[in-house]
Design a protein around this motif. Structure first.
Motif, PDB file in Angstrom:
ATOM      1  N   ASP A  40       3.800  -1.421  11.224  1.00  0.00           N
ATOM      2  CA  ASP A  40       4.653  -2.533  10.789  1.00  0.00           C
ATOM      3  C   ASP A  40       4.078  -3.331   9.619  1.00  0.00           C
ATOM      4  OD1 ASP A  40       2.642  -3.947  12.009  1.00  0.00           O
ATOM      5  OD2 ASP A  40       3.903  -4.874  13.537  1.00  0.00           O
ATOM      6  N   SER A  41       2.881  -2.974   9.150  1.00  0.00           N
ATOM      7  CA  SER A  41       2.281  -3.674   8.003  1.00  0.00           C
ATOM      8  C   SER A  41       1.208  -2.784   7.387  1.00  0.00           C
ATOM      9  CB  SER A  41       1.636  -4.991   8.454  1.00  0.00           C
ATOM     10  OG  SER A  41       0.514  -4.718   9.286  1.00  0.00           O
ATOM     11  N   ASP A  42       0.835  -3.095   6.151  1.00  0.00           N
ATOM     12  CA  ASP A  42      -0.232  -2.327   5.494  1.00  0.00           C
ATOM     13  C   ASP A  42      -1.534  -2.439   6.278  1.00  0.00           C
ATOM     14  OD1 ASP A  42       1.557  -1.695   3.515  1.00  0.00           O
ATOM     15  OD2 ASP A  42       0.780  -3.146   2.073  1.00  0.00           O
ATOM     16  N   SER A  75       0.856  -1.193   0.000  1.00  0.00           N
ATOM     17  CA  SER A  75       0.000   0.000   0.000  1.00  0.00           C
ATOM     18  C   SER A  75       0.892   1.243   0.000  1.00  0.00           C
ATOM     19  CB  SER A  75      -0.882  -0.037   1.246  1.00  0.00           C
ATOM     20  OG  SER A  75      -1.179   1.256   1.668  1.00  0.00           O
ATOM     21  N   ASN A  76       0.315   2.385  -0.296  1.00  0.00           N
ATOM     22  CA  ASN A  76       1.137   3.602  -0.327  1.00  0.00           C
ATOM     23  C   ASN A  76       0.909   4.487   0.898  1.00  0.00           C
ATOM     24  OD1 ASN A  76      -1.395   4.430  -0.921  1.00  0.00           O
ATOM     25  ND2 ASN A  76      -0.837   5.585  -2.772  1.00  0.00           N
ATOM     26  N   ARG A  77       0.297   3.928   1.950  1.00  0.00           N
ATOM     27  CA  ARG A  77       0.083   4.741   3.146  1.00  0.00           C
ATOM     28  C   ARG A  77       0.628   4.062   4.407  1.00  0.00           C
ATOM     29  NH1 ARG A  77      -5.630   8.059   2.532  1.00  0.00           N
ATOM     30  NH2 ARG A  77      -4.978   9.116   0.614  1.00  0.00           N
ATOM     31  N   THR A  78       1.114   4.889   5.331  1.00  0.00           N
ATOM     32  CA  THR A  78       1.505   4.385   6.637  1.00  0.00           C
ATOM     33  C   THR A  78       1.010   5.358   7.710  1.00  0.00           C
ATOM     34  OG1 THR A  78       3.317   3.423   7.934  1.00  0.00           O
ATOM     35  CG2 THR A  78       3.817   5.460   6.747  1.00  0.00           C
ATOM     36  N   PHE A  79       1.173   4.964   8.955  1.00  0.00           N
ATOM     37  CA  PHE A  79       0.733   5.797  10.068  1.00  0.00           C
ATOM     38  C   PHE A  79       1.909   6.018  11.005  1.00  0.00           C
ATOM     39  CE2 PHE A  79      -0.537   6.035  14.497  1.00  0.00           C
ATOM     40  CZ  PHE A  79      -1.309   7.188  14.459  1.00  0.00           C
ATOM     41  N   ASN A  84      -1.957  -2.983   9.534  1.00  0.00           N
ATOM     42  CA  ASN A  84      -1.908  -2.172  10.743  1.00  0.00           C
ATOM     43  C   ASN A  84      -1.903  -0.673  10.435  1.00  0.00           C
ATOM     44  OD1 ASN A  84      -2.136  -4.224  12.574  1.00  0.00           O
ATOM     45  ND2 ASN A  84       0.072  -4.559  12.737  1.00  0.00           N
ATOM     46  N   ALA A  85      -1.313  -0.282   9.314  1.00  0.00           N
ATOM     47  CA  ALA A  85      -1.340   1.136   8.922  1.00  0.00           C
ATOM     48  C   ALA A  85      -2.786   1.602   8.762  1.00  0.00           C
ATOM     49  CB  ALA A  85      -0.571   1.346   7.625  1.00  0.00           C
ATOM     50  N   GLN A  86      -3.593   0.774   8.158  1.00  0.00           N
ATOM     51  CA  GLN A  86      -5.006   1.094   7.948  1.00  0.00           C
ATOM     52  C   GLN A  86      -5.745   1.181   9.297  1.00  0.00           C
ATOM     53  OE1 GLN A  86      -7.059   1.841   5.410  1.00  0.00           O
ATOM     54  NE2 GLN A  86      -8.771   1.772   6.858  1.00  0.00           N
ATOM     55  N   ILE A  87      -5.515   0.170  10.148  1.00  0.00           N
ATOM     56  CA  ILE A  87      -6.186   0.127  11.466  1.00  0.00           C
ATOM     57  C   ILE A  87      -5.758   1.322  12.318  1.00  0.00           C
ATOM     58  CG2 ILE A  87      -6.301  -1.171  13.644  1.00  0.00           C
ATOM     59  CD1 ILE A  87      -5.945  -3.757  11.887  1.00  0.00           C
ATOM     60  N   GLU A  88      -4.464   1.587  12.343  1.00  0.00           N
ATOM     61  CA  GLU A  88      -3.941   2.661  13.201  1.00  0.00           C
ATOM     62  C   GLU A  88      -4.357   4.040  12.706  1.00  0.00           C
ATOM     63  OE1 GLU A  88      -0.084  -0.021  14.572  1.00  0.00           O
ATOM     64  OE2 GLU A  88       0.251   1.748  13.327  1.00  0.00           O
ATOM     65  N   GLY A  89      -4.351   4.240  11.389  1.00  0.00           N
ATOM     66  CA  GLY A  89      -4.796   5.520  10.836  1.00  0.00           C
ATOM     67  C   GLY A  89      -6.253   5.785  11.174  1.00  0.00           C
ATOM     68  N   SER A  90      -7.066   4.747  11.085  1.00  0.00           N
ATOM     69  CA  SER A  90      -8.507   4.887  11.379  1.00  0.00           C
ATOM     70  C   SER A  90      -8.767   5.077  12.871  1.00  0.00           C
ATOM     71  CB  SER A  90      -9.267   3.648  10.901  1.00  0.00           C
ATOM     72  OG  SER A  90      -9.044   3.459   9.547  1.00  0.00           O
ATOM     73  N   PHE A  91      -7.804   4.673  13.705  1.00  0.00           N
ATOM     74  CA  PHE A  91      -7.931   4.874  15.162  1.00  0.00           C
ATOM     75  C   PHE A  91      -7.970   6.375  15.472  1.00  0.00           C
ATOM     76  CE2 PHE A  91      -6.224   5.222  19.473  1.00  0.00           C
ATOM     77  CZ  PHE A  91      -6.797   4.148  20.147  1.00  0.00           C
ATOM     78  N   PHE A  92      -7.210   7.167  14.703  1.00  0.00           N
ATOM     79  CA  PHE A  92      -7.094   8.606  14.966  1.00  0.00           C
ATOM     80  C   PHE A  92      -7.893   9.484  14.013  1.00  0.00           C
ATOM     81  CE2 PHE A  92      -3.377   7.098  17.221  1.00  0.00           C
ATOM     82  CZ  PHE A  92      -3.304   7.946  18.315  1.00  0.00           C
ATOM     83  N   PHE A  93      -8.145   9.028  12.782  1.00  0.00           N
ATOM     84  CA  PHE A  93      -8.715   9.914  11.769  1.00  0.00           C
ATOM     85  C   PHE A  93      -9.943   9.294  11.108  1.00  0.00           C
ATOM     86  CE2 PHE A  93      -4.127  10.812  11.944  1.00  0.00           C
ATOM     87  CZ  PHE A  93      -4.155  12.176  12.200  1.00  0.00           C
ATOM     88  N   PHE A 142       9.052   4.045   5.386  1.00  0.00           N
ATOM     89  CA  PHE A 142       9.056   4.798   6.644  1.00  0.00           C
ATOM     90  C   PHE A 142       9.851   4.070   7.717  1.00  0.00           C
ATOM     91  CE2 PHE A 142       7.240   6.691  10.510  1.00  0.00           C
ATOM     92  CZ  PHE A 142       7.515   8.022  10.235  1.00  0.00           C
ATOM     93  N   ARG A 143       9.747   2.735   7.753  1.00  0.00           N
ATOM     94  CA  ARG A 143      10.504   1.984   8.749  1.00  0.00           C
ATOM     95  C   ARG A 143      12.012   2.128   8.514  1.00  0.00           C
ATOM     96  NH1 ARG A 143       7.664  -1.222  12.132  1.00  0.00           N
ATOM     97  NH2 ARG A 143       9.094  -2.971  12.253  1.00  0.00           N
TER      98      ARG A 143
END
Ligand code: CMP
Length: 138
Positions: free
Chosen positions: A119-121, A2-6, A123-132, A85-86
């Motif tokens: 650490d993964s696409d 994916s092209n997004r991270t958190f 989790n990036a999705q889950i973590e981004g949605s946690f805040f935004f 990012f990592r």
């Protein structure tokens, strides 16, 4: 891929005055800011965010630290964002991080390591949605 991270700029980096330098570095490395906010996690919310580490010996310390001060949360976009990012932030333990990485430059210890990176696409999705919400992602 994916092209997004958190990411979060953690309370240690905020208190030590490194937020501006860290954001500048992230943008200069070619990440586009999709979402950004200054916020503070309650103990409950920090525990929820890091629930995957609940059984680890450092969980209590991690929750206390992540709720100890303001943070900056952001969703970032770049090709192969999670891995790129990592690489930019370096190893979890700053003592083992490569020279020039954000953690080598700004972190003080494995617990207070300046920044979080997904650490993964998934989790990036889950973590981004946690805040935004969807309305806050540009
Ligand atoms: P982060 O990438 O935010 O994800 C989990 C966090 O747990 C990690 O960064 C560290 O800050 C923290 N962590 C990992 N291992 C340890 C440890 N051995 N002692 C204290 N904190 C740790």
């Amino acid at each position: 891929m994916s092209n997004r991270t958190f990411t979060m700029i953690k309370p240690d980096a905020m208190k030590n005055g490194h937020a501006g330098a860290i954001l500048d570095r992230i943008i200069k490395e070619g990440f586009r800011v999709v979402s950004l906010k200054l916020t503070k996690l309650s103990k409950e919310k920090a525990g929820e965010f890091y629930a995957v580490h609940k059984e680890r010996p450092f969980y209590g310390e991690l929750v206390d630290f992540m709720s100890s001060g303001v943070i900056i949360a952001a969703i970032l976009e770049k090709d192969n964002a999670v891995n790129a990012f990592r690489t930019l932030i370096g190893a979890t333990n700053p003592a083992q991080a490569e020279a020039g990485t954000i953690r080598k430059l700004f972190a003080t210890s494995i617990g207070e390591n300046a920044v979080h990176g997904s650490d993964s696409d998934e989790n990036a999705q889950i973590e981004g949605s946690f805040f935004f919400s969807g309305l806050e992602q540009f």
